[in-house]
Design a protein around this motif. Structure first.
Motif, PDB file in Angstrom:
ATOM      1  N   THR A 144      -1.876  93.680  34.767  1.00 48.33           N
ATOM      2  CA  THR A 144      -0.631  93.517  35.524  1.00 48.33           C
ATOM      3  C   THR A 144      -0.359  92.094  35.973  1.00 48.33           C
ATOM      4  O   THR A 144       0.781  91.768  36.318  1.00 48.33           O
ATOM      5  N   LYS A 549       8.266  95.227  29.927  1.00 43.20           N
ATOM      6  CA  LYS A 549       7.065  94.404  30.068  1.00 43.20           C
ATOM      7  C   LYS A 549       6.749  93.689  28.743  1.00 43.20           C
ATOM      8  O   LYS A 549       7.295  94.011  27.687  1.00 43.20           O
ATOM      9  N   HIS A 567       1.879  95.660  27.406  1.00 38.88           N
ATOM     10  CA  HIS A 567       1.323  95.308  28.709  1.00 38.88           C
ATOM     11  C   HIS A 567       1.880  96.222  29.800  1.00 38.88           C
ATOM     12  O   HIS A 567       3.101  96.437  29.890  1.00 38.88           O
ATOM     13  N   ASP A 568       0.978  96.750  30.621  1.00 42.59           N
ATOM     14  CA  ASP A 568       1.348  97.534  31.797  1.00 42.59           C
ATOM     15  C   ASP A 568       2.331  98.661  31.445  1.00 42.59           C
ATOM     16  O   ASP A 568       3.233  98.983  32.205  1.00 42.59           O
TER      17      ASP A 568
END
Length: 608
Positions: A144, A549, A567-568
């Motif tokens: 994150t 993201k 990502h995330d």
């Protein structure tokens, strides 16, 4: 034993999860005379039971190792002793020392002369707290980007992913069984190969090959056809009882993947590619002992159920190791309603309005309240189940009292008499009562701050020092937004259809990141795949699932594969996720169902 070490070591993978089938270790050990193996490795750890066992230990609420490992080991022990098979496992969770005692006592009760060692050093919360206090690290979350000081949860436990050299040293000292709390998934394979062949830290090529081999076999049946998008081809090969992998690793590091004799499933270049693409994060693959570079990797079918690993490159290890920090995350609960037939969206809106109205006095204490429709009702369905959709109401809150039955369960169930047509609530009301959850934070710790130790059966112990040579790798892995130098864009006639008619895929989770790899079977399909799957096109295919993201992309041209790191993308990871797909394994299946333009010349070869 010295003469036998001139041949490849044979390592069997018997477990990839706490819920894996329990019979495998006993079966592999009993079959040793006909299908000999030197080492059995297994992984009983995941982010789910790591966090749960950490909370157990912190609260002193019972045994904090993984008990399902004992269920697998106990019936195998006599054959392990009889045939001199070594065992290395990830199963200690948050109390490896206690697991060592349990295994030792069990061997003594059976009058078996088995030497049991255990590995420590994975418990690193004091090291994290010390470094944080001294300002040595911000402990940035690798998923994150947040820093630990800003995390709104209080850490109760931290666990590092250790390398395999402690396992190797324990075997060298004479251990028969080595139990670990949290080494990396592939470390038992690295440790076994290092012990067998006498490698040292300078054997980077050999270590990298053992590392990737360990990744291929640590998830038990996956590399033999489990979780494989070509599963329909396995039915006649015995998909009811898919086999377990065996890796043969030579002194030069070259590896062959096969499976136990007479078992179902298959080991092919396709099943190996599937497992390779599971849970990797980019072209650099990190372990405490070595860094493997994957971009030139490929597989060669060298026989029936025999696949050779090729093209792996080795670099010095990173100066850090991954750690997972656990915190108490509060509580969650959920209730499910069934909606059938027509007007599904409107029925859901009515139920949501009624539930929100009833929850209004309490919802200011909630940290998450979600209403989701799961599935879709078939048009003109010929049976009622096919016309039924699950409507889920999900809640999380800091304290158990915030979502007590009076504040969540009753408010979302009580509107039944004023509900939508056919209003029916799931009768398993246990889901509606609060249950504790754990938050999980993924970051890095210098290897020099880890006290990696081996503890032997005679109470002696010794330390495994960090690697003398290491490197700080860039936090951003190489990424190619789109294909470069595609030779041809003339694919001929095409039709619109699901990507998965032609393309295999595999996805998984690491913390809140999801990875997804796609590959094709034939060389002439490769340029089409890589030109079709750019980052921008993946965003289009994700549609409502795109979270805004960052997405990374890299190509494995020798394996005809394109890999993406989302990502995330997941909701905070498996231990506290609100998603049905808490393991990220169905990201690939969703994307394979999305429609693209498919060249008919590829479809003429047959759909997957």
């Amino acid at each position: 034993m010295a003469s036998s070490r001139n041949r490849p070591i044979r390592i069997a993978g018997c477990s990839g999860a706490a819920t894996d089938r329990r019979h495998a270790m006993a079966m592999l050990a009993a079959n040793h005379p006909n299908d000999p193996i030197d080492v059995i490795m297994g992984d009983w750890m995941s982010e789910a039971n790591m966090t749960a066992r950490a909370a157990l230990k912190t609260d002193d609420r019972g045994e904090a190792y993984e008990p399902t490992f004992i269920e697998s080991l106990e019936p195998a022990m006599k054959d392990i002793a009889r045939y001199g098979i070594k065992v290395a496992v990830n199963a200690g969770a948050s109390d490896t020392k206690l697991l060592h005692k349990v295994v030792t006592d069990m061997a003594k009760s059976k009058n078996l002369d088995l030497k049991v060692a255990w590995i420590s050093g994975d418990e690193v919360l004091p090291a994290v707290q010390k470094a944080q206090k001294e300002g040595k690290s911000k402990f940035e979350n690798i998923c994150t980007g947040e820093v630990l000081d800003e995390w709104k949860f209080k850490p109760i436990y931290a666990q590092a992913y250790l390398g395999g050299l402690g396992i190797a040293a324990a075997f060298e000292k004479g251990a028969d069984i080595v139990v670990c709390g949290r080494v990396s998934d592939a470390s038992p394979c690295i440790g076994a190969a290092v012990w067998w062949h006498g490698w040292n830290r300078d054997h980077l090529h050999e270590l990298a090959n053992a590392f990737v081999t360990g990744h291929l076999i640590e998830c038990s049946n996956y590399v033999c056809g489990g979780n494989f998008t070509g599963f329909k081809s396995l039915e006649w090969k015995g998909w009811h009882d898919i086999g377990y992998p065996i890796a043969e690793i030579s002194k030069s590091g070259q590896a062959i993947i096969t499976k136990n004799q007479g078992s179902g499933g298959e080991v092919s270049t396709q099943t190996c590619t599937s497992q390779l693409l599971y849970e990797i994060q980019g072209p650099w693959y990190f372990n405490s002992d070595v860094t493997a570079v994957l971009d030139e990797l490929w597989f060669e079918q060298v026989g029936t159920d025999r696949v050779a690993l090729r093209g792996v490159k080795g670099l010095i290890p990173p100066s850090t190791t991954k750690i997972g920090i656990t915190a108490k995350g509060g509580y969650q609960a959920e209730i499910h309603w069934f909606l059938t037939g027509l007007d599904i969206q409107d029925k859901a809106r009515m139920m949501e309005a009624q539930a929100r109205h009833m929850l209004k006095p309490y919802s200011h204490k909630f940290t998450k309240l979600e209403f989701t429709l799961n599935g879709s009702a078939a048009e003109n369905a010929t049976n009622q189940n096919a016309a039924t959709v699950d409507f889920r109401i999900f809640v999380q809150a800091p304290s158990e009292s915030d979502i007590s039955p009076a504040k969540f369960f009753r408010p979302v169930v009580d509107p039944i008499m004023e509900g939508y047509p056919g209003a029916t609530v799931h009768m398993d009301w246990r889901q509606g009562f609060p249950k504790a959850i754990q938050e999980y934070y993924v970051t890095l710790l210098p290897q020099a701050d880890v006290q990696h130790k081996v503890h032997l059966w005679d109470s002696s112990e010794f330390e495994i020092p960090p690697p003398p040579q290491s490197k700080i790798y860039h936090s951003q892995q190489p990424s190619q937004p789109e294909a470069q130098d595609v030779k041809s864009t003339a694919w001929g006639h095409s039709i619109n259809g699901p990507l998965g008619w032609i393309v295999h895929a595999r996805s998984g989770d690491k913390g809140s990141n999801a990875n997804c790899g796609f590959w094709v079977r034939h060389r002439d399909e490769w340029d089409w795949l890589r030109s079709t799957l750019s980052i921008d096109n993946i965003k289009v295919l994700l549609a409502d699932e795109y979270k805004g993201k960052k997405i990374d992309r890299f190509e494995l041209p020798n394996a005809y594969a394109v890999h993406f790191l989302l990502h995330d993308h997941l909701d905070r990871g498996v231990s506290c996720s609100s998603s049905y797909d808490f393991l990220g394994k169905n990201v690939a299946e969703f994307l394979r169902s999305r429609h693209v333009e498919l060249p008919t010349k590829f479809l003429n070869r047959g759909r997957l």
